[in-house]
Write a protein that holds these residues in place. Structure first.
Motif, PDB file in Angstrom:
ATOM      1  N   ILE A  17      42.574  35.243  48.431  1.00  0.00           N
ATOM      2  CA  ILE A  17      42.776  35.344  46.983  1.00  0.00           C
ATOM      3  C   ILE A  17      41.958  34.291  46.248  1.00  0.00           C
ATOM      4  O   ILE A  17      41.347  34.570  45.208  1.00  0.00           O
ATOM      5  CB  ILE A  17      44.276  35.237  46.642  1.00  0.00           C
ATOM      6  N   ALA A  43      46.169  36.907  37.115  1.00  0.00           N
ATOM      7  CA  ALA A  43      46.991  37.712  38.021  1.00  0.00           C
ATOM      8  C   ALA A  43      46.926  37.163  39.448  1.00  0.00           C
ATOM      9  O   ALA A  43      47.962  37.057  40.130  1.00  0.00           O
ATOM     10  CB  ALA A  43      46.539  39.168  37.991  1.00  0.00           C
ATOM     11  N   PHE A  44      45.734  36.804  39.903  1.00  0.00           N
ATOM     12  CA  PHE A  44      45.593  36.225  41.237  1.00  0.00           C
ATOM     13  C   PHE A  44      46.347  34.897  41.339  1.00  0.00           C
ATOM     14  O   PHE A  44      46.958  34.594  42.362  1.00  0.00           O
ATOM     15  CB  PHE A  44      44.130  36.037  41.610  1.00  0.00           C
ATOM     16  N   ILE A  47      50.041  35.584  41.716  1.00  0.00           N
ATOM     17  CA  ILE A  47      50.326  36.039  43.083  1.00  0.00           C
ATOM     18  C   ILE A  47      50.367  34.846  44.035  1.00  0.00           C
ATOM     19  O   ILE A  47      51.267  34.733  44.875  1.00  0.00           O
ATOM     20  CB  ILE A  47      49.290  37.087  43.535  1.00  0.00           C
ATOM     21  N   LYS A  48      49.400  33.952  43.911  1.00  0.00           N
ATOM     22  CA  LYS A  48      49.386  32.771  44.779  1.00  0.00           C
ATOM     23  C   LYS A  48      50.603  31.894  44.530  1.00  0.00           C
ATOM     24  O   LYS A  48      51.208  31.373  45.474  1.00  0.00           O
ATOM     25  CB  LYS A  48      48.105  31.967  44.563  1.00  0.00           C
ATOM     26  N   VAL A  50      53.568  32.824  43.491  1.00  0.00           N
ATOM     27  CA  VAL A  50      54.751  33.476  44.066  1.00  0.00           C
ATOM     28  C   VAL A  50      54.781  33.297  45.576  1.00  0.00           C
ATOM     29  O   VAL A  50      55.838  33.021  46.158  1.00  0.00           O
ATOM     30  CB  VAL A  50      54.777  34.970  43.676  1.00  0.00           C
ATOM     31  N   ILE A  51      53.639  33.430  46.220  1.00  0.00           N
ATOM     32  CA  ILE A  51      53.579  33.239  47.673  1.00  0.00           C
ATOM     33  C   ILE A  51      53.951  31.809  48.044  1.00  0.00           C
ATOM     34  O   ILE A  51      54.749  31.570  48.954  1.00  0.00           O
ATOM     35  CB  ILE A  51      52.177  33.607  48.212  1.00  0.00           C
TER      36      ILE A  51
END
Length: 89
Positions: A17, A43-44, A47-48, A50-51
């Protein structure tokens, strides 16, 4: 025992990502369509985040109520950020 395969997979996903985020800038998307590039990079980043929050801060294995408290803090952060961006203009 640490879940080596899981954490290796997470590391690879975060690396991919991050590489995609750099690739957006390298292909010149920022000059062509700034809003699209900003949306993709944001957006990326979400996502990172949240991970990382889910696995490295162990929210996946915590009770859901703790996850909701964390999400409430995130929504508060977003509200303050939006309010601050309007006050700058």
């Amino acid at each position: 025992m640490a879940r080596t395969k899981l954490y290796t997979g997470i590391y690879v996903a975060l690396f991919v990502i991050a590489t995609m985020q750099v690739g957006i800038e390298q292909i010149g998307l920022l000059e062509e369509s700034y809003v699209l590039a900003l949306a993709l990079i944001t957006a990326f980043s979400v996502i990172k985040a949240v991970i990382v929050a889910g696995y490295f801060q162990h929210l996946v294995w915590e009770p859901r109520s703790l996850t909701y408290v964390m999400m409430l803090g995130f929504v508060g952060f977003l509200a303050l950020t939006v309010a601050a961006s309007y006050s700058i203009q």
